[in-house]
Design an enzyme around this catalytic site. Structure first.
Site, PDB file in Angstrom:
ATOM      1  N   HIS A 120      -2.258  -0.107  -1.253  1.00 12.48           N
ATOM      2  CA  HIS A 120      -2.683  -1.436  -0.806  1.00 12.48           C
ATOM      3  C   HIS A 120      -1.691  -2.046   0.187  1.00 12.48           C
ATOM      4  O   HIS A 120      -0.480  -1.868   0.080  1.00 12.48           O
ATOM      5  CB  HIS A 120      -2.852  -2.372  -1.997  1.00 12.48           C
ATOM      6  CG  HIS A 120      -1.596  -2.561  -2.814  1.00 12.48           C
ATOM      7  ND1 HIS A 120      -0.624  -3.482  -2.486  1.00 12.48           N
ATOM      8  CD2 HIS A 120      -1.161  -1.930  -3.928  1.00 12.48           C
ATOM      9  CE1 HIS A 120       0.351  -3.428  -3.375  1.00 12.48           C
ATOM     10  NE2 HIS A 120       0.047  -2.493  -4.253  1.00 12.48           N
ATOM     11  N   ASP A 121      -2.229  -2.710   1.183  1.00  9.82           N
ATOM     12  CA  ASP A 121      -1.459  -3.469   2.178  1.00  9.82           C
ATOM     13  C   ASP A 121      -0.587  -2.596   3.075  1.00  9.82           C
ATOM     14  O   ASP A 121       0.288  -3.117   3.771  1.00  9.82           O
ATOM     15  CB  ASP A 121      -0.583  -4.531   1.504  1.00  9.82           C
ATOM     16  CG  ASP A 121      -1.395  -5.515   0.677  1.00  9.82           C
ATOM     17  OD1 ASP A 121      -2.164  -6.277   1.291  1.00  9.82           O
ATOM     18  OD2 ASP A 121      -1.276  -5.523  -0.558  1.00  9.82           O
ATOM     19  N   GLY A 138       2.417   0.732  -2.088  1.00 11.49           N
ATOM     20  CA  GLY A 138       1.912  -0.481  -1.482  1.00 11.49           C
ATOM     21  C   GLY A 138       2.863  -1.088  -0.466  1.00 11.49           C
ATOM     22  O   GLY A 138       4.084  -1.003  -0.600  1.00 11.49           O
TER      23      GLY A 138
END
Length: 262
Positions: A120-121, A138
Site C-alpha cells: 500500500h502507498d 508499504g
C-alpha cells in the site's frame, strides 16, 4: 472488446477499446482498463484501480486488493498502474491508505515477475524489474530503471534510487542510493551498478570518475556530511553524482544504506 462468458465485470467498470478479459476473471467496481489491456485468465482486479494501455496481467494475479494495514477500515482508496507493463502470475498490488497518500502508484514499461508484491502507498517508477517474489513494504519508493532481485524485500518506507540494483534474497532495511548496488541480509552497499551505467552508454573514463566520487563519498576521511559537501562541489558536472547527493540530502524515514551497514 472481448469478454469471456465466464468473466465477471462490474457494471461500473470502464473498459476501453480492444480490452481482452479472459476466462474466470473478475473486474470489480470503479476499475478502468485502458486500450489494449489484456487479462489472460483468472485475474482479479478488486476495485478502484486504473490499468494503463497495453498492460498484460497473467493468471492468479490479484490487483487493487485491500491494503494490508491494521488501520484500514474500508475507506475509498486507489491503485494507479501505467501503460505497457507485464504483470506475471500471482502478483499482488494493494491500494493505498488514508494514513498514506490514499493511492499506490506504479509506472510504465515494467516487468513484475511471478509473485511480486507492491504494498500500500508505494510509488514505483518506470522500466522497473521486480524478479520472482520480490516484495515492497508499504510506502516504499522505487526509482526508474531499478532491478529488484528474486525474494528480496524492501522495508516499509524504504527508498531505492533510480538505476540501482538489489541482489536476490536481500533484506533492504536502509535507503539505497541511485545507481547503487546492494545485497545481503541485511543489505549492504557494495558499490555502483556498473552494468547499468555501461548500458546507459558511459565510457571507461566516465565510469572511473563516478567510482572516484563514490570512493570519496563512502570511503574518504572526515565526517560524512563534510564528504557529501566536498563531492557535491568537485563532481557537480556528473548528473548521477548530483542525483546521489540530492537523494542523500533529501533524507527519508529509513537510514542510509552504507558499505558497513548491518
Amino acid at each position: 472488446m472481448a469478454v469471456h462468458p465466464t468473466a465477471v465485470v462490474d457494471p461500473t467498470a470502464v473498459l476501453d477499446a480492444d480490452v481482452e478479459v479472459g476466462p474466470w476473471c473478475v473486474v470489480g467496481p470503479n476499475v478502468v482498463l485502458g486500450q489494449g489491456v489484456r487479462l489472460v485468465s483468472h485475474v482479479v482486479i478488486q476495485q478502484d484501480t486504473t490499468v494503463g494501455a497495453g498492460t498484460i496481467i497473467h493468471p492468479f494475479a490479484v490487483i487493487g486488493g485491500d491494503p494490508q494495514h491494521n488501520g484500514y477500515k474500508g475507506e475509498r482508496v486507489r491503485l494507479e498502474i501505467g501503460s505497457n507493463n507485464v504483470i506475471r502470475e500471482h502478483c499482488t498490488f494493494n491500494r493505498g491508505t488514508l494514513q498514506g497518500a490514499g493511492v499506490t502508484v506504479v509506472g510504465s514499461n515494467s516487468l513484475f515477475m511471478t509473485g511480486a508484491h507492491v504494498g500500500h502507498d508505494c510509488v514505483v517508477g518506470d522500466q522497473v524489474v521486480m524478479a520472482n517474489n520480490a516484495t515492497l513494504g508499504g510506502h516504499a519508493r522505487i526509482g526508474d530503471k531499478v532491478f529488484l532481485g528474486g525474494l528480496c524485500a524492501v522495508h516499509q518506507n524504504g527508498r531505492v534510487g533510480q538505476g540501482a540494483i538489489i541482489g536476490g534474497l536481500a533484506a533492504v532495511t536502509r535507503d539505497v542510493i541511485p545507481y547503487g548496488s546492494a545485497w545481503g541480509n541485511h543489505a549492504r552497499l557494495r558499490g555502483l551498478n556498473l552494468i547499468g551505467l555501461k548500458r546507459k552508454g558511459y565510457g571507461k573514463d566516465q565510469v572511473r570518475r563516478l567510482l572516484a566520487a563514490y570512493r570519496e563519498l563512502f570511503e574518504g576521511e572526515g565526517e560524512f556530511a563534510g564528504r557529501v559537501d566536498g563531492v557535491a562541489e568537485r563532481y557537480a558536472d556528473l548528473p548521477e553524482i548530483v542525483e546521489i547527493i540530492a537523494f542523500i540530502r533529501d533524507g527519508g524515514r529509513r537510514p542510509l544504506c552504507l558499505p558497513n551497514a548491518e
